[in-house]
Structures are given as C-alpha cells and as structure tokens.
Design an enzyme around this catalytic site. Structure first.
Site, PDB file in Angstrom:
ATOM      1  N   GLU A 171      99.923  53.606   4.469  1.00 17.81           N
ATOM      2  CA  GLU A 171     100.924  52.702   3.907  1.00 17.81           C
ATOM      3  C   GLU A 171     101.741  53.469   2.882  1.00 17.81           C
ATOM      4  O   GLU A 171     101.193  54.322   2.176  1.00 17.81           O
ATOM      5  CB  GLU A 171     100.288  51.498   3.196  1.00 17.81           C
TER       6      GLU A 171
ATOM      7  N   TYR B 152     106.190  62.234   5.794  1.00 18.52           N
ATOM      8  CA  TYR B 152     105.455  61.659   6.924  1.00 18.52           C
ATOM      9  C   TYR B 152     106.282  61.719   8.220  1.00 18.52           C
ATOM     10  O   TYR B 152     105.741  62.026   9.290  1.00 18.52           O
ATOM     11  CB  TYR B 152     105.036  60.212   6.621  1.00 18.52           C
TER      12      TYR B 152
END
Ligand code: COA
Length: 219
Positions: A148, A160
């Site tokens: 998250e 990411y």
C-alpha cells in the site's frame, strides 16, 4: 559512498525504529520491530553505510553476548551458523541507512515498510531495498508482491512503477493520521518470463550505476 545489504538483526532495532520515526512520523504507534523479528512470516533487510561504523552497538550488547566463557562461545558459534537466529550481527555495527520489511502470506509477499534516511535519499538505496524484497519473494517462491502507498506519495509510487507494480485497488481513508487513501499496488506473477526479464534488465542497469555488496549473511 560504499554500502552493503544484509538481513536485520535485533541489534539493529534502535536504528531501524529511528529511520521509521523519521520517515513515518505521524503513524502511531510505530511498529514493534523486536516483535517483527520474531515473526516467522516477516523478513527484514537493511542497507548499511560501510564508511560509518556505529561504536555504540558494541556497548549496547547484552551481558550474555559479552560473556567470554566456553558455553557463551559455543552458543555464539551455533547462532552464527543458524540463519534463523537474529541474535548476532555479522560484523561490528555500521550505520543503517534504510530498511525494507515484508510479510509472506500464502503465495503473496506484502511489503509492509520501506524507508531510507532523509540525508541518504536519491542515491539508489530505496531501489536496492526493493530489489532485495523482490529477490526474497522469488526465493520464497511467492507469486506476487503487493503493497500500500499513500496517494500523495508519488516518489515512492515512481519507484514501485519502475519495478512493475501497478495499481490494483484503492483503500479509502486507509491512513488513520489524515484519513488519506492508499493505492494497493501489485506486481504481475514474478515467475512469469516478462517479469523476470524486466527485473533482470533493471538489476543489470542498477549494478552498472551503483556498486553494493550483498553480505553472505543476508537471508
Ligand atoms: C521512497 C523511498 C524509500 C525511496 O528511496 P530512495 O533511496 O530515495 O530512492 P532511490 O534513490 O533508490 O530511487 C529509485 C527510484 O525511485 C523513484 N523515486 C525515488 N524518490 C523519488 C522522488 N522523490 N521523486 C520521484 N521519483 C522518486 C525514481 O523512479 C527512482 O529511479 P531513478 O533514480 O531512476 O529516477 C524514500 O523516498 C523514503 O524513504 N521515503 C519516506 C518513506 C516512504 O515514503 N516509504 C514508502 C512508503 S509506501
């Protein structure tokens, strides 16, 4: 700067907590990293600055570890050979500049936290930590990695995305401090040919740019 990667030991908890507090000051209470280390499903890796020893780690060691008797020496010998024993760092302490933690849940590795000291950011350390987490997931034969991230944290999202994470969900008001939403991000299957080939290329590009050492003791 010269830095290296290794697994986290209980002697590292103070430094890791310090990095956590700097990176996530509004998240309360902070994780209990001593407990995390005892959790068989959790894996923690740190990056250390090799040029900056931390003398006080020796002073902080418990009387049991300072003991010099035969029994103590035998215990130390065995704990060095036992990779699941978190009691003994591989070398005198160095300054920890970042860490990553993940949990294996069924066939999924969930990255629970990743952080780099502010003064060490934008030097490739976060990327090295993420590479380590992906390698750990491959070693554990996980299918995917998930995490998250705050919707406002675009820097972390770029990291990411670079490694193939995409948004797969939204958790509304996930963060209790300001009720900010979290993006749920996931990789594709990490054993797929496409993921493996992209990961290999990214790792090669990384090692052309930055040299780090992986300590043999890394789990
Ligand atoms: C996110 C974090 C771990 C990145 O660590 P870092 O060591 O600074 O990152 P790196 O130098 O390895 O950067 C790797 C990639 O991440 C991305 N990135 C990192 N910081 C960025 C920023 N501030 N802005 C834009 N992109 C960024 C870039 O894609 C970069 O690749 P590039 O160098 O090819 O441009 C670090 O900023 C941090 O600790 N932040 C506070 C804690 C946090 O938010 N953790 C994430 C919680 S989900």
């Amino acid at each position: 700067m010269s830095f290296y990667v290794r697994r986290m030991y209980k002697e590292d908890v103070d430094q890791v907590t310090e990095i956590d507090r700097e990176a996530f000051p509004t998240q309360w209470p902070p994780p209990n990293y001593q407990n995390e280390l005892r959790n068989q499903s959790a894996h923690f890796t740190v990056v250390c600055d090799e040029e900056k020893p931390v003398e006080q780690l020796v002073a902080n060691t418990t009387p049991e570890k300072r003991a010099t008797g035969l029994l103590a020496r035998i215990k130390r010998l065995f704990s060095r050979n036992n990779p699941s024993d978190n009691s003994m760092p591989p070398s005198p302490g160095h300054y920890i500049v970042g860490f990553v933690g993940s949990w294996i849940m069924s066939d999924e590795v969930h990255i629970t936290s990743i952080a780099v000291r502010e003064t060490y950011r934008r030097q490739g350390i976060g990327e090295k930590l993420l590479i380590s987490a992906v390698e750990k997931a491959m070693e554990l034969k996980a299918n995917i990695l998930t995490l998250e991230v705050r919707v406002s944290n675009t820097g972390a999202q770029s990291l990411y995305s670079k490694y193939g994470f995409t948004q797969v969900g939204l958790r509304r008001a996930y963060y209790t401090d300001n009720r900010e939403d979290a993006l749920l991000m996931s990789t594709d299957k990490i054993n797929s040919a496409s993921f493996q080939s992209r990961f290999r290329q990214l790792k090669e590009a990384y090692s052309r740019r930055i040299t780090t050492k992986d300590k043999a003791t890394q789990e």
